[in-house]
Design a protein around this motif. Structure first.
Motif, PDB file in Angstrom:
ATOM      1  N   ARG A  37     -86.438   3.620  38.711  1.00 48.94           N
ATOM      2  CA  ARG A  37     -87.048   2.378  38.232  1.00 48.94           C
ATOM      3  C   ARG A  37     -87.457   1.467  39.389  1.00 48.94           C
ATOM      4  O   ARG A  37     -87.894   0.347  39.178  1.00 48.94           O
ATOM      5  N   PHE A  38     -87.279   1.965  40.616  1.00 46.95           N
ATOM      6  CA  PHE A  38     -87.671   1.196  41.796  1.00 46.95           C
ATOM      7  C   PHE A  38     -88.868   1.840  42.483  1.00 46.95           C
ATOM      8  O   PHE A  38     -88.967   3.059  42.568  1.00 46.95           O
ATOM      9  N   GLY A  39     -89.788   1.013  42.954  1.00 44.69           N
ATOM     10  CA  GLY A  39     -90.835   1.502  43.847  1.00 44.69           C
ATOM     11  C   GLY A  39     -90.561   0.903  45.203  1.00 44.69           C
ATOM     12  O   GLY A  39     -90.075  -0.228  45.306  1.00 44.69           O
ATOM     13  N   PHE A  40     -90.821   1.651  46.262  1.00 46.23           N
ATOM     14  CA  PHE A  40     -90.520   1.142  47.600  1.00 46.23           C
ATOM     15  C   PHE A  40     -91.695   1.446  48.515  1.00 46.23           C
ATOM     16  O   PHE A  40     -92.080   2.597  48.658  1.00 46.23           O
ATOM     17  N   LEU A  41     -92.271   0.399  49.071  1.00 45.53           N
ATOM     18  CA  LEU A  41     -93.334   0.610  50.056  1.00 45.53           C
ATOM     19  C   LEU A  41     -92.724   0.449  51.438  1.00 45.53           C
ATOM     20  O   LEU A  41     -92.262  -0.630  51.799  1.00 45.53           O
ATOM     21  N   PHE A  42     -92.687   1.528  52.198  1.00 43.52           N
ATOM     22  CA  PHE A  42     -92.095   1.471  53.534  1.00 43.52           C
ATOM     23  C   PHE A  42     -93.024   0.765  54.506  1.00 43.52           C
ATOM     24  O   PHE A  42     -94.250   0.828  54.367  1.00 43.52           O
ATOM     25  N   GLN A  43     -92.395   0.129  55.504  1.00 48.24           N
ATOM     26  CA  GLN A  43     -93.179  -0.563  56.526  1.00 48.24           C
ATOM     27  C   GLN A  43     -94.170   0.403  57.169  1.00 48.24           C
ATOM     28  O   GLN A  43     -95.311   0.071  57.410  1.00 48.24           O
ATOM     29  N   GLY A  44     -93.737   1.648  57.434  1.00 51.50           N
ATOM     30  CA  GLY A  44     -94.621   2.637  58.047  1.00 51.50           C
ATOM     31  C   GLY A  44     -95.199   3.617  57.033  1.00 51.50           C
ATOM     32  O   GLY A  44     -95.561   4.728  57.395  1.00 51.50           O
ATOM     33  N   ALA A  45     -95.245   3.213  55.764  1.00 56.33           N
ATOM     34  CA  ALA A  45     -95.811   4.016  54.666  1.00 56.33           C
ATOM     35  C   ALA A  45     -94.967   5.255  54.335  1.00 56.33           C
ATOM     36  O   ALA A  45     -94.713   5.537  53.178  1.00 56.33           O
ATOM     37  N   ALA A  46     -94.505   5.997  55.368  1.00 53.72           N
ATOM     38  CA  ALA A  46     -93.619   7.160  55.150  1.00 53.72           C
ATOM     39  C   ALA A  46     -94.210   8.165  54.175  1.00 53.72           C
ATOM     40  O   ALA A  46     -93.525   8.697  53.310  1.00 53.72           O
ATOM     41  N   ALA A 106     -99.759   3.055  46.451  1.00 57.15           N
ATOM     42  CA  ALA A 106    -100.109   3.825  45.249  1.00 57.15           C
ATOM     43  C   ALA A 106     -98.920   4.708  44.844  1.00 57.15           C
ATOM     44  O   ALA A 106     -98.601   4.842  43.660  1.00 57.15           O
ATOM     45  N   ARG A 107     -98.255   5.292  45.836  1.00 56.92           N
ATOM     46  CA  ARG A 107     -97.109   6.146  45.538  1.00 56.92           C
ATOM     47  C   ARG A 107     -95.963   5.331  44.938  1.00 56.92           C
ATOM     48  O   ARG A 107     -95.229   5.802  44.072  1.00 56.92           O
ATOM     49  N   ALA A 108     -95.811   4.084  45.424  1.00 54.92           N
ATOM     50  CA  ALA A 108     -94.697   3.260  44.936  1.00 54.92           C
ATOM     51  C   ALA A 108     -94.889   2.846  43.481  1.00 54.92           C
ATOM     52  O   ALA A 108     -93.912   2.614  42.777  1.00 54.92           O
ATOM     53  N   ILE A 109     -96.128   2.753  43.021  1.00 55.66           N
ATOM     54  CA  ILE A 109     -96.348   2.232  41.666  1.00 55.66           C
ATOM     55  C   ILE A 109     -96.610   3.322  40.640  1.00 55.66           C
ATOM     56  O   ILE A 109     -96.792   3.037  39.465  1.00 55.66           O
ATOM     57  N   VAL A 110     -96.587   4.594  41.073  1.00 54.35           N
ATOM     58  CA  VAL A 110     -97.059   5.658  40.182  1.00 54.35           C
ATOM     59  C   VAL A 110     -96.203   5.804  38.933  1.00 54.35           C
ATOM     60  O   VAL A 110     -96.701   6.118  37.855  1.00 54.35           O
ATOM     61  N   MET A 111     -94.907   5.542  39.035  1.00 53.53           N
ATOM     62  CA  MET A 111     -94.022   5.691  37.864  1.00 53.53           C
ATOM     63  C   MET A 111     -93.886   4.385  37.091  1.00 53.53           C
ATOM     64  O   MET A 111     -92.960   4.247  36.276  1.00 53.53           O
ATOM     65  N   GLU A 112     -94.752   3.420  37.350  1.00 53.66           N
ATOM     66  CA  GLU A 112     -94.667   2.095  36.726  1.00 53.66           C
ATOM     67  C   GLU A 112     -93.255   1.530  36.819  1.00 53.66           C
ATOM     68  O   GLU A 112     -92.599   1.259  35.803  1.00 53.66           O
ATOM     69  N   PRO A 113     -92.775   1.333  38.056  1.00 58.03           N
ATOM     70  CA  PRO A 113     -91.401   0.859  38.228  1.00 58.03           C
ATOM     71  C   PRO A 113     -91.253  -0.580  37.752  1.00 58.03           C
ATOM     72  O   PRO A 113     -92.229  -1.327  37.688  1.00 58.03           O
ATOM     73  N   GLN A 114     -89.997  -0.939  37.425  1.00 59.21           N
ATOM     74  CA  GLN A 114     -89.741  -2.327  37.028  1.00 59.21           C
ATOM     75  C   GLN A 114     -89.475  -3.208  38.238  1.00 59.21           C
ATOM     76  O   GLN A 114     -89.576  -4.423  38.154  1.00 59.21           O
ATOM     77  N   TYR A 115     -89.075  -2.572  39.325  1.00 53.07           N
ATOM     78  CA  TYR A 115     -88.842  -3.315  40.567  1.00 53.07           C
ATOM     79  C   TYR A 115     -89.689  -2.680  41.655  1.00 53.07           C
ATOM     80  O   TYR A 115     -89.727  -1.458  41.759  1.00 53.07           O
ATOM     81  N   ILE A 116     -90.359  -3.499  42.440  1.00 50.34           N
ATOM     82  CA  ILE A 116     -91.069  -2.942  43.595  1.00 50.34           C
ATOM     83  C   ILE A 116     -90.643  -3.722  44.832  1.00 50.34           C
ATOM     84  O   ILE A 116     -90.645  -4.956  44.827  1.00 50.34           O
ATOM     85  N   LEU A 117     -90.234  -2.992  45.859  1.00 47.22           N
ATOM     86  CA  LEU A 117     -89.878  -3.614  47.126  1.00 47.22           C
ATOM     87  C   LEU A 117     -90.995  -3.299  48.118  1.00 47.22           C
ATOM     88  O   LEU A 117     -91.283  -2.130  48.360  1.00 47.22           O
TER      89      LEU A 117
END
Ligand SMILES: Nc1ncnc2c1ncn2[C@@H]1O[C@H](COP(=O)(O)OP(=O)(O)O)[C@@H](O)[C@H]1O
Ligand SMILES: [Mg+2]
Lengths: 270, 263
Positions: free
Chosen positions: A101-110, A171-182
């Protein structure tokens, strides 16, 4: 809570019961790497549905703090709660359910550099849903369109520029429609126009899907545009939290120095 | 010389202290093996990397292993041992020792470096963290397919090496050493035992596991940037080679002194 408040906290921010609080509670988290103490009793509240922007100088431990929330790092002391679950005490299974349920955008994209952009974005769907491949691809392309990268689905990460990688990571962080995004510095390295489009996307995700966001950024125009509240991290602690208007009008010397970008002040230059 | 010994000693100590955590990783990999069917594409992909990528290396190494063994054997046997034993000597040394060990050192180093550098780079660029966040276990998705690919492919490569090395020995003997074809083949068949070939294959299964574990373990525990990747790759290859040699000794005792003793 040991916070240095510039203004008195609203009543709901005074130590809620973390077991019933619907959001994220960071409670006295400390973390050292070797002799270096990065976080030193950090307290923070993130309410459901809000966008909290964390500001602070580079190297202050903002990325480290984000990683604690999804338990990529274990705190030396202190606890983290999400939706009433103590993250640092979860078993493997519930932790995995929480992470979905979390999306995470890494500083270096990863981005996974052996996989195409489409596979990068669709990997979570491949692993956690039984969607057919075509549907996964369509969803990946839809996410790419949202970050302005249509047509990049069959490229490899090494074929993208830094800013494009960041957007593919988003785009990868939001693909599962997370409830939390960091978001760890979502607009760093982007041109001003793309930055603003990303700001709009962050706002849109909050408005339309009710996403709760934590955004680490140095980009003050972006911070003022997307934030409901801001928090400042300095020397391992949250030294200030307040709404956007409170930040604009505060006399807190550290916050003033930071948002005005002066090298003289309580934060020091180096 | 002293510094070399010290470096080897340090590597051995580091290897032993990491062995405990390595065993935990091995356990985690084995526990993920029930996902093998789901991960079949990744396993097949890794097997293909080993098979196709190593082919030229295997062929060249094996031909010369066979040829050199033939030349050395002829030199040692001259006037003492009848030439009809040449085929026996070559096949036994290749099946039992040279095939499994040389493939584990040559193909194994290549593979181990590949695993360590790839996983190490993924570690330092936060790709492993990203996978964790996505609730995908890197042990299942990355380590398990690589481990089984190595365990399955190193024996296949070894069989291939055995065949080519015998062929290389045959060609060298017949063309340059004045041994007749019939005598060579007679020698090959004379004392052939299934247990020689089988013992060699059991060794190479174990070597495959050692190689994969070394590459995966050091890769996934990489610290720092590019320099860290270099360091962990180097450590992984040294660790793999030393463990293969030590393991070879232990397996020789277990297999040929105990298990196959009576046959
Ligand atoms: N995995 C790690 N190992 C050792 N030190 C680390 C690690 N991650 C972060 N640090 C250190 O923690 C400090 C804060 O890092 P970071 O959170 O990335 O800062 P920022 O606020 O710029 O995001 C830095 O001094 C960094 O060197
Ligand atoms: Mg950072």
């Amino acid at each position: 809570m040991q916070q240095t408040w510039d203004i008195p906290p609203p009543p709901d921010q005074r130590a809620p019961d973390p077991a019933t609080f619907n959001g994220i509670v960071v409670e006295g988290v400390s973390k050292s790497f070797g002799p270096k103490k990065v976080l030193d009793g950090t307290d923070l509240l993130i309410h459901k549905g809000e966008t909290l922007v964390i500001i602070g100088r580079s190297g202050e431990g903002k990325s480290v703090l984000l990683k604690h929330i999804v338990r990529l790092l274990e705190p030396d002391a202190g606890r983290i709660w999400a939706e009433g679950h103590e993250v640092s005490a979860l078993e493997h299974g519930p932790l995995m359910d929480l992470r979905k349920r979390f999306g995470f955008l890494f500083q270096g994209a990863a981005l996974f550099d052996s996989m195409s952009i489409c596979k990068n974005i669709g990997l979570m769907l491949e692993e956690h849903t039984d969607w057919p491949r075509r549907r996964i691809r369509e969803r990946a392309c839809e996410c790419l369109r949202q970050v302005g990268l249509e047509g990049a689905e069959d490229k490899l990460p090494s074929e993208l520029s830094g800013g494009m990688k960041k957007r593919a990571g988003l785009a990868r962080a939001i693909v599962m429609e997370p409830q939390y995004i960091l978001y760890d510095e979502p607009t760093t390295g982007l041109d001003p126009i793309t930055s603003d489009a990303i700001n709009d996307l962050i706002i849109q995700l909050q408005k339309e899907l009710g996403v709760t966001s934590i955004v680490v950024t140095h980009d003050m125009p972006s911070a003022f545009k997307i934030a409901d509240r801001m928090a400042m991290l300095s020397r391992g602690r949250i030294v200030f939290t307040g709404t956007v208007d409170e930040v604009r009008t505060t006399t807190h010397p550290m916050v003033r120095q930071f948002i005005e970008g002066r090298s003289h002040g309580p934060l020091g230059a180096f | 010389m002293k510094t070399i010994l010290a470096a080897i000693g340090r590597a051995v100590i580091e290897g032993l202290s990491g062995a405990g955590r390595g065993l935990l990783l091995l356990r985690a990999i084995v526990l993920q093996t029930h996902h093998a069917w789901r991960m079949r594409r990744e396993i097949a992909e890794q097997m293909q990397v080993i098979a196709i990528g190593s082919l030229p290396l295997v062929i060249v190494t094996s031909i010369f292993v066979g040829a050199v063994t033939a030349v050395q054997a002829v030199y040692q046997m001259q006037a003492y041992v009848p030439m009809k034993f040449l085929g026996t000597v070559i096949s036994k040394s290749v099946f039992i020792e040279l095939g499994p060990v040389l493939m584990a050192l040559v193909v194994g180093s290549r593979l181990c470096a590949n695993y360590a550098a790839e996983l190490g780079t993924m570690k330092v660029t936060e790709q492993l963290d990203a996978m964790n966040i996505m609730a995908i276990d890197p042990v299942r998705y990355l380590a398990m397919p690589r481990f089984w690919a190595a365990v399955l492919m190193i024996p296949v490569v070894t069989v291939f090496c055995d065949a080519i090395a015998i062929l290389g020995g045959y060609v060298a003997s017949v063309m340059t050493l004045d041994v007749s074809s019939g005598v060579f083949i007679e020698g090959l068949q004379m004392f052939y035992k299934h247990s020689d070939l089988l013992g060699g294959l059991i060794k190479s299964f174990v070597f495959g596991g050692i190689i994969a574990m070394s590459g995966i373990y050091f890769g996934m525990n990489t610290k720092g940037g590019a320099e860290g990747v270099g360091r962990s790759t180097m450590t992984a290859v040294v660790g793999s080679c030393l463990s293969v040699l030590v393991g070879d000794y232990l397996l020789a005792i277990v297999l040929f002194q105990i298990v196959f003793e009576k046959t």
